[in-house]
Design a protein around this motif. Structure first.
Motif, PDB file in Angstrom:
ATOM      1  N   GLN A  76      47.592  51.648  42.377  1.00 44.33           N
ATOM      2  CA  GLN A  76      47.301  52.864  41.612  1.00 44.33           C
ATOM      3  C   GLN A  76      46.253  53.755  42.261  1.00 44.33           C
ATOM      4  OE1 GLN A  76      48.925  53.763  38.946  1.00 44.33           O
ATOM      5  NE2 GLN A  76      49.979  51.893  38.301  1.00 44.33           N
ATOM      6  N   ASN A  77      45.551  53.244  43.269  1.00 44.40           N
ATOM      7  CA  ASN A  77      44.470  53.975  43.945  1.00 44.40           C
ATOM      8  C   ASN A  77      43.335  54.346  42.999  1.00 44.40           C
ATOM      9  OD1 ASN A  77      43.423  54.871  46.424  1.00 44.40           O
ATOM     10  ND2 ASN A  77      43.991  56.983  45.981  1.00 44.40           N
ATOM     11  N   ASP A  78      43.130  53.537  41.980  1.00 47.59           N
ATOM     12  CA  ASP A  78      41.980  53.675  41.094  1.00 47.59           C
ATOM     13  C   ASP A  78      41.670  52.290  40.530  1.00 47.59           C
ATOM     14  OD1 ASP A  78      43.810  53.148  39.067  1.00 47.59           O
ATOM     15  OD2 ASP A  78      43.913  55.207  38.354  1.00 47.59           O
ATOM     16  N   VAL A  79      40.713  52.220  39.617  1.00 47.13           N
ATOM     17  CA  VAL A  79      40.387  50.954  38.954  1.00 47.13           C
ATOM     18  C   VAL A  79      40.609  51.159  37.467  1.00 47.13           C
ATOM     19  CG1 VAL A  79      38.625  49.217  38.510  1.00 47.13           C
ATOM     20  CG2 VAL A  79      38.713  50.345  40.741  1.00 47.13           C
ATOM     21  N   GLY A  80      41.736  50.660  36.966  1.00 48.77           N
ATOM     22  CA  GLY A  80      42.077  50.861  35.564  1.00 48.77           C
ATOM     23  C   GLY A  80      41.486  49.785  34.663  1.00 48.77           C
ATOM     24  N   TRP A  81      41.508  50.062  33.348  1.00 48.04           N
ATOM     25  CA  TRP A  81      40.956  49.106  32.388  1.00 48.04           C
ATOM     26  C   TRP A  81      41.673  47.758  32.396  1.00 48.04           C
ATOM     27  CZ3 TRP A  81      36.301  49.481  30.889  1.00 48.04           C
ATOM     28  CH2 TRP A  81      35.704  50.726  30.686  1.00 48.04           C
ATOM     29  N   PRO A  82      43.005  47.711  32.608  1.00 50.06           N
ATOM     30  CA  PRO A  82      43.629  46.384  32.708  1.00 50.06           C
ATOM     31  C   PRO A  82      43.041  45.541  33.837  1.00 50.06           C
ATOM     32  CG  PRO A  82      45.299  48.068  32.371  1.00 50.06           C
ATOM     33  CD  PRO A  82      44.017  48.791  32.628  1.00 50.06           C
ATOM     34  N   ALA A  83      42.729  46.193  34.954  1.00 48.08           N
ATOM     35  CA  ALA A  83      42.137  45.464  36.077  1.00 48.08           C
ATOM     36  C   ALA A  83      40.732  44.979  35.744  1.00 48.08           C
ATOM     37  CB  ALA A  83      42.097  46.364  37.319  1.00 48.08           C
ATOM     38  N   VAL A  84      39.963  45.797  35.060  1.00 43.77           N
ATOM     39  CA  VAL A  84      38.611  45.398  34.652  1.00 43.77           C
ATOM     40  C   VAL A  84      38.684  44.198  33.705  1.00 43.77           C
ATOM     41  CG1 VAL A  84      36.531  46.124  33.434  1.00 43.77           C
ATOM     42  CG2 VAL A  84      37.683  47.716  34.994  1.00 43.77           C
ATOM     43  N   ALA A  85      39.616  44.272  32.732  1.00 46.88           N
ATOM     44  CA  ALA A  85      39.780  43.157  31.800  1.00 46.88           C
ATOM     45  C   ALA A  85      40.185  41.879  32.540  1.00 46.88           C
ATOM     46  CB  ALA A  85      40.827  43.511  30.742  1.00 46.88           C
ATOM     47  N   LEU A  86      41.072  42.028  33.523  1.00 46.78           N
ATOM     48  CA  LEU A  86      41.522  40.875  34.297  1.00 46.78           C
ATOM     49  C   LEU A  86      40.373  40.294  35.122  1.00 46.78           C
ATOM     50  CD1 LEU A  86      44.294  39.512  34.530  1.00 46.78           C
ATOM     51  CD2 LEU A  86      44.672  40.833  36.623  1.00 46.78           C
ATOM     52  N   TYR A  87      39.532  41.154  35.661  1.00 45.07           N
ATOM     53  CA  TYR A  87      38.394  40.701  36.454  1.00 45.07           C
ATOM     54  C   TYR A  87      37.410  39.904  35.607  1.00 45.07           C
ATOM     55  CZ  TYR A  87      34.202  40.955  39.409  1.00 45.07           C
ATOM     56  OH  TYR A  87      33.087  40.647  40.151  1.00 45.07           O
ATOM     57  N   VAL A  88      37.039  40.450  34.465  1.00 44.14           N
ATOM     58  CA  VAL A  88      36.093  39.754  33.580  1.00 44.14           C
ATOM     59  C   VAL A  88      36.684  38.428  33.108  1.00 44.14           C
ATOM     60  CG1 VAL A  88      34.861  39.901  31.385  1.00 44.14           C
ATOM     61  CG2 VAL A  88      35.004  41.912  32.878  1.00 44.14           C
ATOM     62  N   THR A  89      37.984  38.459  32.778  1.00 44.47           N
ATOM     63  CA  THR A  89      38.661  37.241  32.340  1.00 44.47           C
ATOM     64  C   THR A  89      38.668  36.177  33.431  1.00 44.47           C
ATOM     65  OG1 THR A  89      40.084  38.485  30.848  1.00 44.47           O
ATOM     66  CG2 THR A  89      40.865  36.321  31.548  1.00 44.47           C
ATOM     67  N   GLY A  90      38.893  36.603  34.671  1.00 41.64           N
ATOM     68  CA  GLY A  90      38.918  35.664  35.782  1.00 41.64           C
ATOM     69  C   GLY A  90      37.599  34.926  35.951  1.00 41.64           C
ATOM     70  N   ILE A  91      36.495  35.576  35.602  1.00 43.09           N
ATOM     71  CA  ILE A  91      35.190  34.918  35.691  1.00 43.09           C
ATOM     72  C   ILE A  91      35.135  33.730  34.733  1.00 43.09           C
ATOM     73  CG2 ILE A  91      32.706  35.227  35.355  1.00 43.09           C
ATOM     74  CD1 ILE A  91      33.155  38.207  36.153  1.00 43.09           C
ATOM     75  N   ALA A  92      35.680  33.912  33.520  1.00 40.56           N
ATOM     76  CA  ALA A  92      35.725  32.803  32.559  1.00 40.56           C
ATOM     77  C   ALA A  92      36.597  31.668  33.083  1.00 40.56           C
ATOM     78  CB  ALA A  92      36.252  33.306  31.212  1.00 40.56           C
ATOM     79  N   TRP A  93      37.743  32.019  33.680  1.00 41.69           N
ATOM     80  CA  TRP A  93      38.626  30.997  34.254  1.00 41.69           C
ATOM     81  C   TRP A  93      37.897  30.199  35.343  1.00 41.69           C
ATOM     82  CZ3 TRP A  93      42.536  31.997  38.638  1.00 41.69           C
ATOM     83  CH2 TRP A  93      43.364  30.880  38.818  1.00 41.69           C
ATOM     84  N   THR A  94      37.187  30.910  36.211  1.00 41.88           N
ATOM     85  CA  THR A  94      36.459  30.250  37.292  1.00 41.88           C
ATOM     86  C   THR A  94      35.351  29.354  36.745  1.00 41.88           C
ATOM     87  OG1 THR A  94      36.927  32.121  38.750  1.00 41.88           O
ATOM     88  CG2 THR A  94      35.180  30.618  39.437  1.00 41.88           C
TER      89      THR A  94
END
Length: 315
Positions: A189-207
């Motif tokens: 998408q050439n930007d940083v959308g809210w779904p990506a931000v949510a996925l990033y924060v979620t990935g921290i919990a998974w890790t």
């Protein structure tokens, strides 16, 4: 001092996940085998855990992945190569900085640097090579993804130091290992959308969940030498906390899918991934080093199930 070419005799290291006679080691020249081990090419689970947030995000950001499958596969291939290289670079940085600690830990003292197979100077040269090739891969992406890739180096180089200063180094590993969730979306998408931000924060919990399981392998040695980890911080309460981390993982990926407008098949398949996480914790034996490693490795199946859920939600 033994060198990579002479093939030194390794110390009797007791429990270790380093296989000197693994299938990959048998297929590369003897002089390169220590570098295969240094980059963890013989143990790909870390690469999978770094790669899946990238793939999830690419699939989430691609409006019609089944129609645009050539572009999807191209990006997935680029991120696959990049994950191998950057996981190797991160492990090389980690082993350079932790060489004295690794020599005192049963599981890690046979690693190439503390065992004398690779010198620090050789490891630094290998690190530069991995970073240069990674740069060539990164330049195939758009400007936003390139900028994010450059910023990720700050995390790659500082994460190994966190176990010295905080009981929560697994959180910093989460910040590092899930950066691809931002990059994958940006590559499409050439930007940083809210779904990506949510996925990033979620990935921290998974890790936080899977790496706390992993850290239980070393808790006795870590306590003895003064290295911090969530395994030591949470102790006997680790299972309860990991249930919480994994619950947040399930909910967060669901939110990311909702923000991306995924369809009705997304949540049923994602629920299968949630069952995999629940199985991990329910059957995990914290004092069994071998079981800790196996449960940690099983997160590869969780990654595949989440990817399947995202693609199912695109139907």
């Amino acid at each position: 001092m033994p060198t990579a070419s002479t093939g030194p005799t390794l110390p009797d290291s007791g429990f270790t996940d380093i296989r000197q006679d693994g299938w990959l080691a048998r297929r590369v020249p003897a002089g390169l085998r220590p570098y295969v081990t240094l980059a963890r090419l013989d143990r790909p689970i870390g690469t999978w855990l770094l790669l899946f947030p990238c793939w999830w995000s690419v699939a989430l950001a691609t409006p019609q992945p089944f129609r645009d499958w050539p572009a999807l596969l191209w990006l997935m291939a680029l991120f696959g190569i990049g994950a191998v290289l950057m996981r190797g670079a991160g492990c090389t940085v980690n082993d350079i900085l932790d060489r004295k600690f690794d020599a005192m830990v049963e599981r890690t003292r046979s690693r190439p640097i503390p065992s004398g197979q690779v010198s620090v100077r050789q490891a630094l040269a290998f690190l530069v090579l991995q970073l240069l090739v990674s740069l060539l891969v990164l330049l195939q992406l758009g400007m936003t993804a390139i900028g994010l890739g450059v910023l990720s180096l700050a995390l790659v180089f500082t994460y190994p130091l966190m176990k010295r200063i905080t009981w929560w180094p697994q959180a910093f590993l989460g910040l590092t290992f899930n950066w691809g969730a931002l990059m994958g979306w940006a590559a499409v998408q050439n930007d940083v959308g809210w779904p990506a931000v949510a996925l990033y924060v979620t990935g921290i919990a998974w890790t936080l969940g899977y790496d706390t399981i992993y850290a239980h392998q070393d808790k006795e040695d870590d306590a003895r030498i003064g290295v911090k980890s969530t395994a030591l911080r949470l102790g006997d309460q680790s299972k309860i906390w990991i249930y919480g981390f994994y619950t947040l993982t399930y909910v967060g990926i669901g939110i990311a899918g909702r923000l991306a407008g995924l369809g009705g098949l997304f949540l049923p398949v994602l629920s299968l991934a949630a069952l995999q996480l629940a199985w991990q914790v329910a059957t995990w034996r914290p004092d069994d080093q071998g079981d800790c490693l196996e449960k940690f490795k099983s997160n590869r199946w969780f990654g595949w199930l989440v990817l399947a859920a995202i693609l199912a939600g695109k139907i």
